[in-house]
Design a protein around this motif. Structure first.
Motif, mmCIF file in Angstrom:
data_model
loop_
_atom_site.group_PDB
_atom_site.id
_atom_site.type_symbol
_atom_site.label_atom_id
_atom_site.label_comp_id
_atom_site.label_asym_id
_atom_site.label_seq_id
_atom_site.Cartn_x
_atom_site.Cartn_y
_atom_site.Cartn_z
ATOM 1 N N ALA A 1 2.925 14.703 -6.728
ATOM 2 C CA ALA A 1 4.364 14.799 -6.490
ATOM 3 C C ALA A 1 4.735 15.789 -5.394
ATOM 4 O O ALA A 1 5.755 15.630 -4.735
ATOM 5 N N HIS A 2 3.918 16.791 -5.167
ATOM 6 C CA HIS A 2 4.257 17.831 -4.193
ATOM 7 C C HIS A 2 3.804 17.490 -2.771
ATOM 8 O O HIS A 2 3.960 18.292 -1.871
ATOM 9 N N THR A 3 3.252 16.288 -2.579
ATOM 10 C CA THR A 3 2.720 15.928 -1.267
ATOM 11 C C THR A 3 3.562 14.835 -0.612
ATOM 12 O O THR A 3 4.366 14.169 -1.256
ATOM 13 N N TYR A 4 3.331 14.671 0.682
ATOM 14 C CA TYR A 4 3.993 13.636 1.484
ATOM 15 C C TYR A 4 2.914 12.822 2.183
ATOM 16 O O TYR A 4 1.932 13.368 2.660
ATOM 17 N N VAL A 5 3.118 11.516 2.226
ATOM 18 C CA VAL A 5 2.152 10.636 2.882
ATOM 19 C C VAL A 5 2.812 10.000 4.086
ATOM 20 O O VAL A 5 3.903 9.431 3.978
ATOM 21 N N LEU A 6 2.159 10.112 5.222
ATOM 22 C CA LEU A 6 2.607 9.439 6.434
ATOM 23 C C LEU A 6 1.630 8.311 6.733
ATOM 24 O O LEU A 6 0.416 8.517 6.683
ATOM 25 N N PHE A 7 2.144 7.124 7.036
ATOM 26 C CA PHE A 7 1.293 5.987 7.356
ATOM 27 C C PHE A 7 1.326 5.706 8.841
ATOM 28 O O PHE A 7 2.374 5.746 9.466
ATOM 29 N N LEU B 1 0.829 -1.199 0.000
ATOM 30 C CA LEU B 1 0.000 0.000 0.000
ATOM 31 C C LEU B 1 0.867 1.255 0.000
ATOM 32 O O LEU B 1 0.622 2.200 -0.756
ATOM 33 N N VAL B 2 1.904 1.258 0.827
ATOM 34 C CA VAL B 2 2.820 2.406 0.896
ATOM 35 C C VAL B 2 3.464 2.633 -0.467
ATOM 36 O O VAL B 2 3.496 3.759 -0.982
ATOM 37 N N CYS B 3 3.961 1.573 -1.075
ATOM 38 C CA CYS B 3 4.629 1.669 -2.374
ATOM 39 C C CYS B 3 3.675 2.184 -3.452
ATOM 40 O O CYS B 3 4.024 3.062 -4.241
ATOM 41 N N GLU B 4 2.463 1.639 -3.486
ATOM 42 C CA GLU B 4 1.474 2.075 -4.477
ATOM 43 C C GLU B 4 1.120 3.549 -4.289
ATOM 44 O O GLU B 4 1.037 4.305 -5.248
ATOM 45 N N PHE B 5 0.893 3.964 -3.040
ATOM 46 C CA PHE B 5 0.535 5.356 -2.779
ATOM 47 C C PHE B 5 1.676 6.298 -3.129
ATOM 48 O O PHE B 5 1.449 7.394 -3.633
#
Length: 178
Positions: free
Chosen positions: A171-177, A161-165
Motif C-alpha cells: 500500500a505504501h508504494t507506487y508503480v509506474l508502467f 496487469l496494471v489493475c492486478e498490480f
C-alpha cells in the motif's frame, strides 16, 4: 497417479485376518469378491484422479465460473470482453499468486498472466554512493518502482496487469508502467 485393481486386491488380501477360513482360493467366492471390490475401487480412484486433474485452475474451462466465484473474479481488471482463455489465465494467476512483495513474486504473477516484465526500483540520489550519471531523485521516490513490459503472449491488455498490480502492491508504494 491412480492405483490399479491389482494394487487394491493386494491391499485387501493384506488386511484379511489370518486363519484357515480366510485363505483365498483361486476361483473361490472370497477371491471373486476381492477382485470385484478391487476393480470398483480402482475405477473410483481413476475417476477421482481425472476430476482433480481437470479441476485445477485454468485446466478445465467448464469449471471457470466456479473458480472465478472462489477467487473473487471476474473483477474490473479483465473487463467485460475477456475471452475464456484470458479468464482462465487470470484465474490461474490469482490461484498461484497467494501474495508476496518481492520482485520475483510480481515477475511470476505477470508471467502467469502472459507478460514478461522487468522491475526497476528507484533509489534517491546519495552523495556518497551515487555517480554523475545517477538521476536526481529525492526521498519521495524511495517507494516507487517501475515495471517495463517486455512482451505480452497472453492476449490480455496491459490494463489488466496494471489493475492486478495496483491491487497486489504494498500500500505504501507506487508503480509506474513503461
Amino acid at each position: 497417479m491412480a492405483r490399479t485393481s491389482e494394487d487394491y486386491a493386494g491391499a485387501i488380501r493384506a488386511l484379511l485376518p489370518r486363519g484357515r477360513v480366510w485363505q483365498a482360493e483361486t476361483g473361490g467366492g472370497q477371491q471373486s469378491l476381492i477382485l470385484a471390490l478391487a476393480q470398483q475401487w480402482a475405477r473410483l480412484d481413476a475417476d477421482a484422479t481425472e476430476v482433480l486433474d481437470q479441476s485445477l485452475p485454468g485446466s478445465n474451462l467448464d469449471l471457470i465460473t466456479e473458480w472465478e466465484e472462489s477467487l473473487g473474479l471476474p473483477d474490473p481488471c479483465a473487463g467485460e470482453d475477456a475471452t475464456i482463455e484470458q479468464r482462465a489465465a487470470q484465474v490461474l494467476a490469482r490461484f498461484v499468486g497467494g501474495g508476496g512483495q518481492s520482485r520475483s513474486f510480481f515477475t511470476s504473477y505477470a508471467a502467469a498472466l502472459g507478460f514478461e516484465i522487468s522491475i526497476t526500483a528507484i533509489s534517491p540520489f546519495r552523495v556518497e554512493t551515487s555517480t554523475v550519471e545517477t538521476p536526481l531523485y529525492d526521498e519521495d521516490w524511495l517507494f516507487v518502482w517501475v515495471v517495463t513490459v517486455l512482451s505480452n503472449t497472453g492476449g490480455l491488455s496491459t490494463d489488466v496487469l496494471v489493475c492486478e498490480f495496483e491491487a497486489l502492491k504494498p500500500a505504501h508504494t507506487y508503480v509506474l508502467f513503461q
